[in-house]
Scaffold this active site. Structure first.
Site, PDB file in Angstrom:
ATOM      1  N   HIS A 182       0.930   0.382  10.534  1.00 40.89           N
ATOM      2  CA  HIS A 182       1.434  -1.040  10.066  1.00 40.89           C
ATOM      3  C   HIS A 182       2.735  -0.980   9.340  1.00 40.89           C
ATOM      4  O   HIS A 182       3.126   0.014   8.895  1.00 40.89           O
ATOM      5  CB  HIS A 182       0.069  -1.608   9.256  1.00 40.89           C
ATOM      6  CG  HIS A 182       0.018  -0.939   8.011  1.00 40.89           C
ATOM      7  ND1 HIS A 182      -0.779   0.481   8.137  1.00 40.89           N
ATOM      8  CD2 HIS A 182       0.258  -1.436   6.663  1.00 40.89           C
ATOM      9  CE1 HIS A 182      -0.616   0.608   6.529  1.00 40.89           C
ATOM     10  NE2 HIS A 182      -0.122  -0.366   5.783  1.00 40.89           N
ATOM     11  N   HIS A 183       3.519  -2.109   9.470  1.00 42.27           N
ATOM     12  CA  HIS A 183       4.648  -2.181   8.733  1.00 42.27           C
ATOM     13  C   HIS A 183       5.487  -1.678   9.563  1.00 42.27           C
ATOM     14  O   HIS A 183       6.810  -1.426   8.819  1.00 42.27           O
ATOM     15  CB  HIS A 183       4.728  -1.828   7.392  1.00 42.27           C
ATOM     16  CG  HIS A 183       3.633  -2.908   6.326  1.00 42.27           C
ATOM     17  ND1 HIS A 183       3.259  -4.029   6.718  1.00 42.27           N
ATOM     18  CD2 HIS A 183       3.305  -2.613   5.242  1.00 42.27           C
ATOM     19  CE1 HIS A 183       2.310  -4.519   5.847  1.00 42.27           C
ATOM     20  NE2 HIS A 183       2.522  -3.648   4.857  1.00 42.27           N
ATOM     21  N   ASP A 234      18.327 -29.725  -6.079  1.00 35.77           N
ATOM     22  CA  ASP A 234      16.946 -29.738  -5.564  1.00 35.77           C
ATOM     23  C   ASP A 234      16.775 -29.005  -4.300  1.00 35.77           C
ATOM     24  O   ASP A 234      15.691 -28.365  -3.807  1.00 35.77           O
ATOM     25  CB  ASP A 234      16.608 -31.391  -5.307  1.00 35.77           C
ATOM     26  CG  ASP A 234      17.432 -32.039  -4.401  1.00 35.77           C
ATOM     27  OD1 ASP A 234      19.078 -31.622  -4.467  1.00 35.77           O
ATOM     28  OD2 ASP A 234      17.383 -32.987  -4.059  1.00 35.77           O
ATOM     29  N   ASN A 293      20.138 -34.710  -6.243  1.00 34.09           N
ATOM     30  CA  ASN A 293      20.796 -35.470  -5.409  1.00 34.09           C
ATOM     31  C   ASN A 293      20.357 -35.901  -4.177  1.00 34.09           C
ATOM     32  O   ASN A 293      21.192 -35.993  -3.018  1.00 34.09           O
ATOM     33  CB  ASN A 293      22.353 -35.250  -5.555  1.00 34.09           C
ATOM     34  CG  ASN A 293      22.529 -33.863  -5.313  1.00 34.09           C
ATOM     35  OD1 ASN A 293      21.530 -32.962  -4.511  1.00 34.09           O
ATOM     36  ND2 ASN A 293      23.716 -33.127  -5.718  1.00 34.09           N
ATOM     37  N   GLY A 329      18.822 -33.715  -1.424  1.00 33.63           N
ATOM     38  CA  GLY A 329      19.141 -33.170  -0.193  1.00 33.63           C
ATOM     39  C   GLY A 329      20.300 -32.171  -0.521  1.00 33.63           C
ATOM     40  O   GLY A 329      20.734 -31.746  -1.617  1.00 33.63           O
ATOM     41  N   GLY A 356      26.906 -16.374  -1.860  1.00 31.95           N
ATOM     42  CA  GLY A 356      26.657 -17.865  -1.702  1.00 31.95           C
ATOM     43  C   GLY A 356      25.103 -18.267  -1.159  1.00 31.95           C
ATOM     44  O   GLY A 356      25.179 -19.106  -0.299  1.00 31.95           O
ATOM     45  N   GLU A 376       9.423 -10.797  -2.190  1.00 34.50           N
ATOM     46  CA  GLU A 376      10.346  -9.798  -2.103  1.00 34.50           C
ATOM     47  C   GLU A 376      11.874 -10.122  -2.416  1.00 34.50           C
ATOM     48  O   GLU A 376      12.698  -9.373  -2.992  1.00 34.50           O
ATOM     49  CB  GLU A 376      10.566  -8.472  -0.983  1.00 34.50           C
ATOM     50  CG  GLU A 376       9.104  -7.773  -1.000  1.00 34.50           C
ATOM     51  CD  GLU A 376       8.016  -8.502  -0.307  1.00 34.50           C
ATOM     52  OE1 GLU A 376       6.829  -7.569  -0.265  1.00 34.50           O
ATOM     53  OE2 GLU A 376       8.044  -9.588   0.110  1.00 34.50           O
ATOM     54  N   GLU A 435      26.603 -29.674   2.079  1.00 34.98           N
ATOM     55  CA  GLU A 435      26.786 -29.800   3.350  1.00 34.98           C
ATOM     56  C   GLU A 435      27.105 -31.123   3.913  1.00 34.98           C
ATOM     57  O   GLU A 435      27.664 -31.389   4.594  1.00 34.98           O
ATOM     58  CB  GLU A 435      25.498 -29.271   4.064  1.00 34.98           C
ATOM     59  CG  GLU A 435      25.201 -27.898   4.212  1.00 34.98           C
ATOM     60  CD  GLU A 435      24.928 -27.039   3.037  1.00 34.98           C
ATOM     61  OE1 GLU A 435      24.586 -27.691   2.043  1.00 34.98           O
ATOM     62  OE2 GLU A 435      25.164 -25.833   3.019  1.00 34.98           O
ATOM     63  N   ASP A 447       0.780  -1.227   0.031  1.00 32.21           N
ATOM     64  CA  ASP A 447      -0.084  -0.024  -0.026  1.00 32.21           C
ATOM     65  C   ASP A 447       0.615   1.367  -0.052  1.00 32.21           C
ATOM     66  O   ASP A 447       0.425   2.455  -0.398  1.00 32.21           O
ATOM     67  CB  ASP A 447      -1.033   0.099   1.274  1.00 32.21           C
ATOM     68  CG  ASP A 447      -0.374   0.009   2.547  1.00 32.21           C
ATOM     69  OD1 ASP A 447       0.816  -0.352   2.521  1.00 32.21           O
ATOM     70  OD2 ASP A 447      -0.951   0.225   3.484  1.00 32.21           O
TER      71      ASP A 447
END
Length: 553
Positions: free
Chosen positions: A113-114, A433, A460, A462, A406, A50, A466, A27
C-alpha cells in the site's frame, strides 16, 4: 534501550537548533516516531495534513533557521510536496524525513500500500530530487554518514534535504556522534578576495552617492544583524524588496520603504535607482516583486552580493561568502560616507480611508498604528502581502510572505509554525478568505496547542487578485460563503477563541487595541469591498495580466 539510527537522526536535528518536528503519522513512520516522543528535547507537532505540515515547517525555519518534516511514504510525501517546493524556491533548509516500507520488502519488490503497485520504490525519491539539494535512502551501513551529508548540504545551501528511512533501518544500531556537524564555509582564496576588494573600492570611490538594496537571501544567510549595524553606523539610503521585508528596523533614518521597481513609491525608486552605486545584497528580481521586471538598475551601476559570489559591474568574483563580502563593502563605504549626501529619508506615511467603512486605505492605516516591536507578521499572497508591503515595520518585527512560490493559504499553517518557534511573541496573520479556505484546518492545531495568534481574515468575497488580473465578474473567481467567526468553535472542543466581524474603521481600531496583548486565539473578519486592491497590487496585476496574455510573434 540501545542507541539506534532513529536516535542518531533525532540528535542531529536537535543539534541544528530544531526543537519541533512537524508532520502526520503513518504506519511506515510510527517506529521512528516512538523515538521522537522519547527524546527529551525534540517535540512532536502533529498537523491536520501533510501540506499544512510542510507549510508549518517552512514558517518555523524562517524563525529558527532550520526545520524538520515527517511524512509517510508515497501518499504523505506527495501531499507535502507543494510545501517543500516552496521551501526550495525561497531557500529554507527543511529536512524532509519519509518513513518507508521495510527494506527487505522493498528488495523483494512487494506490491505494498502507498506504492504505485509496480515494485519500484524509487519513484518518489526521483520526484524529490527536483525540490531538494541532497537525498539519501538510508541503510544500516550508510545511515549516520548519509544523515550528516544531507543535513549539512541543506544547511549550506539553505534548501530542503530528503531522507528516506525504512522502518527496519530506524531500529538498526548506531553509534552516538562524537563531534558536532561543521557548517563552516570553505576558505576564501586570498587573491580572489583582494581582487574583489580592489575592484569594489574603485567602484565605490568613483560614485558620488550610494544606496543599499537587500532581499531575502540576506535573511537566509544570517546577515540581518550585520546589515542593521552597517546602516546604524554608516547611514545610507536603503530598502528591501517584499521577500526580504523585515531585514531592517524600518523606523530608522535612511530606510526608504519597499522597492518594487516602477511600482515603488517615488522616493523609494528615486533613492535606489538614481544612486551612483547600488549595493545589492541577497537580491533576486522576480516578476511579482518588481511589477513585471520593471527595475531600472544597470549592471555597471550595481555591486551584486550572492551567497558564494560577488559581481562588481560586469566582473564576477567566485567563492566569496556573503558575510565576508558584506564586511568588506561596509568598511569601504565607511571611508567614503562623508562624501555622500546624508541619509535622512523616511518611508511615506500611509493615507487613511476617506469614510467610515473599511477599505484598503483604512485597513493598512489602522494596522500600521497597531504594529508593535517584536511582532511576527505573516501576509498571504494577494491583497494581504501587497498591502503589507507599504507598512513601516518597527524594530524586531519578523515579516513572512511567499511572493516567489506564491502558494495561497501558505501563511495560516506557517503562522502555526512561527508561533511554535516563538510562543511568547505576538503573531499577526493577514490572509484573504479565498486563501484561508485552503488550509483553515490548522486553526484546530493552534487551538489544541493553546496558541494565541491574531488572525485577520480579509473578506473581500472571493479571489480578488485573480479578479484584478482577469475575469472580475467570472464565477471561477467566486468562493463559497463561510460563517468565519463560528469556525474556531467548530474546530476545537476545548480551545479558547474570541471572534469579531468588523465593517468600520473605528471597530477595527478598537479590536486591535484590545488585541495588543492577546489572551487567546483571536479571529477578526474584516469586511472589504470586493474589487478594492492595494496600489502596489494594482501595478503587479496589470503587469501579470499583460504578460499572461502576450502572444509570441
Amino acid at each position: 534501550m540501545r542507541y539506534c539510527v532513529a536516535d542518531y537522526l533525532v540528535d542531529r536535528l536537535n543539534e541544528c537548533g530544531i526543537r519541533h518536528l512537524f508532520g502526520v503519522p503513518g504506519d511506515y513512520n510510527l517506529v521512528f516516531l516512538d523515538h521522537v516522543i522519547a527524546h527529551p528535547e525534540l517535540a512532536w507537532v502533529g498537523c491536520a495534513n501533510e501540506l499544512n505540515a510542510a507549510y508549518a515547517a517552512d514558517g518555523y525555519a524562517r524563525c529558527k533557521g532550520a526545520a524538520a518534516l515527517l511524512t509517510t511514504f508515497g501518499v504523505g510525501e506527495l501531499s507535502a510536496l507543494n510545501g517543500v517546493a516552496g521551501s526550495y524556491a525561497e531557500h529554507l533548509p527543511v529536512i524532509h524525513i519519509v518513513g518507508a516500507p521495510n527494506s527487505h520488502a522493498q528488495q523483494r519488490g512487494e506490491l505494498l500500500h502507498h506504492t504505485l503497485g509496480d515494485g519500484d520504490f524509487r519513484h518518489f525519491l526521483r520526484i524529490a530530487e527536483e525540490v531538494s539539494v541532497a537525498q539519501a535512502t538510508l541503510t544500516p551501513a550508510n545511515a549516520c554518514t548519509e544523515i550528516d551529508r544531507v543535513i549539512l548540504e541543506a544547511l549550506k545551501q539553505q534548501r530542503p534535504g530528503y531522507l528516506l528511512l525504512p522502518s527496519d533501518v530506524a531500529e538498526a544500531p548506531a553509534t552516538r556522534p562524537t563531534k558536532r556537524l561543521d557548517v563552516a564555509a570553505a576558505a576564501v582564496e586570498p587573491a580572489m578576495m583582494e581582487a574583489f576588494r580592489h575592484c569594489a573600492q574603485a567602484k565605490i570611490a568613483e560614485s558620488r552617492s550610494a544606496s543599499l538594496l537587500a532581499d531575502f537571501l540576506a535573511l537566509r544567510y544570517g546577515l540581518q544583524e550585520a546589515l542593521q549595524q552597517w546602516m546604524d553606523g554608516t547611514p545610507m539610503p536603503h530598502a528591501s524588496l517584499l521577500m526580504g521585508k523585515g531585514l531592517f528596523d524600518e523606523s530608522k533614518p535612511g530606510f526608504l520603504g519597499t522597492y518594487s521597481g516602477a511600482a515603488s513609491e517615488p522616493q523609494v525608486r528615486q533613492g535606489i535607482e538614481s544612486a551612483g552605486v547600488v549595493i545589492c545584497v541577497g537580491v533576486r528580481f522576480t516578476d511579482t516583486i518588481t511589477a513585471g521586471f520593471s527595475q531600472k538598475l544597470s549592471q555597471q551601476q550595481t555591486i551584486d552580493v550572492q551567497p558564494n559570489a560577488v559581481r562588481v559591474g560586469d566582473r564576477w568574483f567566485s567563492g566569496i561568502p556573503m558575510a565576508q563580502a558584506v564586511e568588506v563593502l561596509h568598511q569601504l563605504c565607511k571611508r567614503q560616507t562623508s562624501a555622500w549626501p546624508a541619509a535622512t529619508q523616511r518611508p511615506s506615511e500611509l493615507q487613511p480611508g476617506t469614510g467610515d467603512k473599511l477599505d484598503q486605505h483604512a485597513l493598512w492605516h489602522t494596522l500600521q498604528n497597531a504594529l508593535q516591536p517584536g511582532d511576527i507578521v505573516l501576509a498571504d499572497q494577494g491583497t494581504a502581502a501587497f498591502g503589507a508591503a507599504a507598512l513601516t515595520l518597527p524594530a524586531g518585527v519578523t515579516f513572512i510572505a511567499q511572493p516567489l512560490w506564491g502558494s495561497i493559504g501558505y501563511t495560516l499553517p506557517a503562522a502555526f509554525g512561527a508561533q511554535t518557534a516563538h510562543p511568547n511573541r505576538r503573531v499577526l496573520l493577514l490572509i484573504g478568505d479565498g486563501s484561508a479556505q485552503l488550509t483553515i484546518q490548522e486553526l484546530g492545531s493552534m487551538l489544541r496547542d493553546g496558541q494565541k495568534p491574531v488572525v485577520l481574515l480579509l473578506n473581500n468575497d472571493g479571489y480578488t487578485v485573480e479578479r484584478a488580473i482577469h475575469g472580475p465578474e467570472q464565477r471561477y473567481n467566486d468562493i463559497a460563503a463561510w460563517d468565519w467567526t463560528r469556525l474556531p468553535q467548530a474546530l476545537s472542543v476545548d480551545g479558547q477563541a474570541e471572534c469579531w466581524r468588523v465593517t468600520e474603521t473605528v471597530q477595527l481600531a478598537a479590536v486591535m487595541e484590545k488585541l495588543a496583548s492577546p489572551e487567546r486565539l483571536a479571529l477578526v473578519e474584516i469586511m472589504l469591498p470586493k474589487q478594492d486592491i492595494p496600489e502596489l497590487l494594482r501595478a503587479v496585476t496589470s503587469s501579470l495580466g499583460k504578460r499572461n496574455s502576450e502572444m509570441e510573434h
